[in-house]
Design a protein around this motif. Structure first.
Motif, PDB file in Angstrom:
ATOM      1  N   LYS A  84       0.843  -1.207   0.000  1.00  0.00           N
ATOM      2  CA  LYS A  84       0.000   0.000   0.000  1.00  0.00           C
ATOM      3  C   LYS A  84       0.877   1.256   0.000  1.00  0.00           C
ATOM      4  O   LYS A  84       0.881   2.042   0.940  1.00  0.00           O
ATOM      5  CB  LYS A  84      -0.919  -0.008   1.227  1.00  0.00           C
ATOM      6  CG  LYS A  84      -1.898  -1.183   1.242  1.00  0.00           C
ATOM      7  CD  LYS A  84      -2.724  -1.162   2.518  1.00  0.00           C
ATOM      8  CE  LYS A  84      -3.629  -2.381   2.605  1.00  0.00           C
ATOM      9  NZ  LYS A  84      -4.402  -2.393   3.853  1.00  0.00           N
ATOM     10  N   TRP A  85       1.625   1.410  -1.081  1.00  0.00           N
ATOM     11  CA  TRP A  85       2.509   2.564  -1.193  1.00  0.00           C
ATOM     12  C   TRP A  85       1.700   3.834  -1.438  1.00  0.00           C
ATOM     13  O   TRP A  85       0.680   3.813  -2.106  1.00  0.00           O
ATOM     14  CB  TRP A  85       3.465   2.401  -2.379  1.00  0.00           C
ATOM     15  CG  TRP A  85       4.464   1.292  -2.266  1.00  0.00           C
ATOM     16  CD1 TRP A  85       4.461   0.107  -2.945  1.00  0.00           C
ATOM     17  CD2 TRP A  85       5.643   1.268  -1.452  1.00  0.00           C
ATOM     18  NE1 TRP A  85       5.559  -0.652  -2.603  1.00  0.00           N
ATOM     19  CE2 TRP A  85       6.301   0.033  -1.688  1.00  0.00           C
ATOM     20  CE3 TRP A  85       6.216   2.180  -0.547  1.00  0.00           C
ATOM     21  CZ2 TRP A  85       7.500  -0.312  -1.062  1.00  0.00           C
ATOM     22  CZ3 TRP A  85       7.403   1.824   0.076  1.00  0.00           C
ATOM     23  CH2 TRP A  85       8.027   0.595  -0.174  1.00  0.00           C
ATOM     24  N   GLU A  86       2.226   4.950  -0.938  1.00  0.00           N
ATOM     25  CA  GLU A  86       1.689   6.256  -1.341  1.00  0.00           C
ATOM     26  C   GLU A  86       2.006   6.437  -2.825  1.00  0.00           C
ATOM     27  O   GLU A  86       3.057   5.989  -3.299  1.00  0.00           O
ATOM     28  CB  GLU A  86       2.384   7.379  -0.542  1.00  0.00           C
ATOM     29  CG  GLU A  86       2.176   7.314   0.962  1.00  0.00           C
ATOM     30  CD  GLU A  86       0.766   7.702   1.383  1.00  0.00           C
ATOM     31  OE1 GLU A  86       0.130   8.492   0.637  1.00  0.00           O
ATOM     32  OE2 GLU A  86       0.307   7.208   2.427  1.00  0.00           O
ATOM     33  N   PHE A  87       1.127   7.144  -3.517  1.00  0.00           N
ATOM     34  CA  PHE A  87       1.320   7.323  -4.958  1.00  0.00           C
ATOM     35  C   PHE A  87       2.624   8.034  -5.312  1.00  0.00           C
ATOM     36  O   PHE A  87       3.183   7.831  -6.385  1.00  0.00           O
ATOM     37  CB  PHE A  87       0.159   8.126  -5.570  1.00  0.00           C
ATOM     38  CG  PHE A  87      -1.174   7.441  -5.483  1.00  0.00           C
ATOM     39  CD1 PHE A  87      -1.306   6.099  -5.806  1.00  0.00           C
ATOM     40  CD2 PHE A  87      -2.305   8.152  -5.084  1.00  0.00           C
ATOM     41  CE1 PHE A  87      -2.538   5.460  -5.731  1.00  0.00           C
ATOM     42  CE2 PHE A  87      -3.545   7.525  -5.014  1.00  0.00           C
ATOM     43  CZ  PHE A  87      -3.666   6.179  -5.330  1.00  0.00           C
ATOM     44  N   THR A  88       3.117   8.872  -4.411  1.00  0.00           N
ATOM     45  CA  THR A  88       4.299   9.691  -4.735  1.00  0.00           C
ATOM     46  C   THR A  88       5.629   9.048  -4.347  1.00  0.00           C
ATOM     47  O   THR A  88       6.690   9.631  -4.593  1.00  0.00           O
ATOM     48  CB  THR A  88       4.196  11.056  -4.029  1.00  0.00           C
ATOM     49  OG1 THR A  88       3.937  10.813  -2.643  1.00  0.00           O
ATOM     50  CG2 THR A  88       3.076  11.909  -4.617  1.00  0.00           C
TER      51      THR A  88
END
Length: 442
Positions: A379-383
């Motif tokens: 669940k990585w942050e998009f950035t």
């Protein structure tokens, strides 16, 4: 791992992982069972009563698997001895060790989605290899072949374009050559839309001429690092002394059928334009994620192209066969590609494969599953930078070429993901958007 976000999993009700485990995977299992049913008479013709008994056994094992999944039973070790059985069972133990709250048993809806999905396909394979004499049957073969036949017009349009272009390559200037390179990269990207596991095994053939759509599709490329690929491969880049040096491009394949044609056409262009001197393809050792390319799919497709009544398609087929014969194209398979491990584990789990990939000047990873394994399906942050999500996996300069079909994407601009989510809630999973995401020294 410390500092890493949690894995995507089916415990997030309503997520794409949840829907996959609840609906898509049982549907794929049902289709696998149907495929065995439909071949009953063929099994009988070939093997007599033994063929019928084997068909019954395989169906009963797959039905049991479907029941385990739908009732969220614990995931059980593999029993049939195969090259990868021990590695799989060790990985299952490792997953159990991470789970406290589910009585220490890995379950379908609680374990990481990447692991669950890979495990399901490995169990399908186990059901088949436990059922001799039909233990080499590919339950997905029919749908893969159908995808190729139903995409004939698009396939012919691509091969026609390529063969006509090849005769003019000598007169193209560097800028024109670069534009053609970008065109073939985009053809390969949008070929990735044809994914049978996304459609639950329903037909997903390519009906339109992809070349004429490239202009309007460009707006849907969210990360576009094609310039980096050109900078790596462009002619005249090397010094005078090593102008004859080998340039190896590796393509880690995804789907067979139409997508594989787009990859072969790209590889053909790379050789014809001398942007590469050899192309190495990496496929799966066993049937995988419905439509993934196996050695049989690869050789079958070259054979189909060669024997086509269309002159451009058959000319491509003959060229492809000769590239394979002289070693300008090399097809590899390795059990690592059908293990549940993320790619950052490759140097430990499959050091021979990692060493092989290090010989490439550029590795192109096709499709969604490869992206999930590159980034650990978390669940990585998009950035978050792509380089960070790779978690130490850097065998050579690499690029992910994928259309988005899972709830994971890194390396976006601030606000880009949120903006897309506001206008299109399902932007991450429909295959509408694509990326060319590069990692390597610039």
């Amino acid at each position: 791992m410390a500092g890493q976000p949690a894995s995507l999993s089916g415990r997030d009700v309503g997520s794409f992982a949840y829907i996959t485990i609840k609906d898509r995977i049982p549907q794929i299992l049902t289709k696998a069972i149907d495929s065995l049913h439909r071949h009953k008479s063929k099994f009988f013709e070939k093997h007599g009563e033994k063929g019928l008994e084997a068909e019954k056994k395989a169906i009963s094992l797959l039905s049991k698997l479907r029941n385990e999944l739908q009732t969220d039973k614990p995931m059980i070790p593999l029993v049939e001895k195969f090259a990868d059985t021990d590695i799989w069972n060790q990985y299952l133990d490792y997953q159990q060790s991470l789970l406290g709250e589910t009585d220490g048993k890995a379950r379908w809806f609680f374990s990481p989605w990447l692991f669950v999905e890979c495990y399901m396909y490995r169990r399908i394979h186990e059901a088949i290899i436990q059922s001799p004499p039909i233990d080499d049957f590919d339950v997905f073969k029919e749908s893969k072949d159908q995808n190729f036949f139903e995409s004939q017009e698009s396939v012919i349009a691509l091969c026609t374009y390529l063969q006509e272009l090849i005769s003019t390559l000598e007169v193209l200037d560097e800028n024109q050559l670069k534009n053609e390179f970008f065109k073939f990269l985009q053809i390969s990207l949008w070929g990735n839309k044809c994914d049978l596991s996304l459609s639950g095994g329903e037909t997903s053939s390519q009906k339109t001429n992809i070349i004429t759509s490239l202009g309007e599709l460009q707006a849907f490329i969210l990360v576009n690092d094609m310039e980096h690929l050109w900078a790596l491969l462009r002619p005249g880049k090397e010094t005078e002394t090593d102008s004859a040096a080998a340039v190896r491009v590796a393509i880690v394949l995804d789907n067979s059928g139409f997508e594989l044609v787009t990859d072969l056409v790209l590889a053909h262009f790379l050789l014809s334009s001398r942007l590469a001197t050899e192309v190495h393809f990496y496929g799966k050792t066993i049937p995988w994620f419905v439509s993934d390319t196996t050695r049989r799919d690869f050789t079958w497709l070259v054979e189909q192209a060669k024997s086509s009544s269309d002159k451009y398609l058959s000319r491509c087929g003959l060229d492809w066969e000769s590239y394979l014969k002289v070693g300008k194209w090399v097809y590899h398979d390795h059990i690592f590609w059908t293990l549940p491990h993320e790619f950052c584990a490759m140097s430990q789990v499959a050091p021979d494969l990692y060493t092989e990939l290090q010989k490439a000047h550029l590795i192109l990873f096709k499709g969604d599953l490869n992206y999930r394994k590159l980034t650990g399906d978390r669940k990585w942050e998009f950035t978050v930078p792509f380089h960070q999500a790779l978690n130490g996996f850097h065998p050579a300069p690499l690029c992910s070429i994928r259309t988005l079909k899972a709830e994971i994407q890194v390396g976006l601009q601030p606000g880009q993901g949120e903006e897309l989510a506001a206008s299109e809630p399902s932007w991450l999973t429909t295959g509408k958007y694509g990326i060319f995401q590069f990692d390597g020294p610039l």
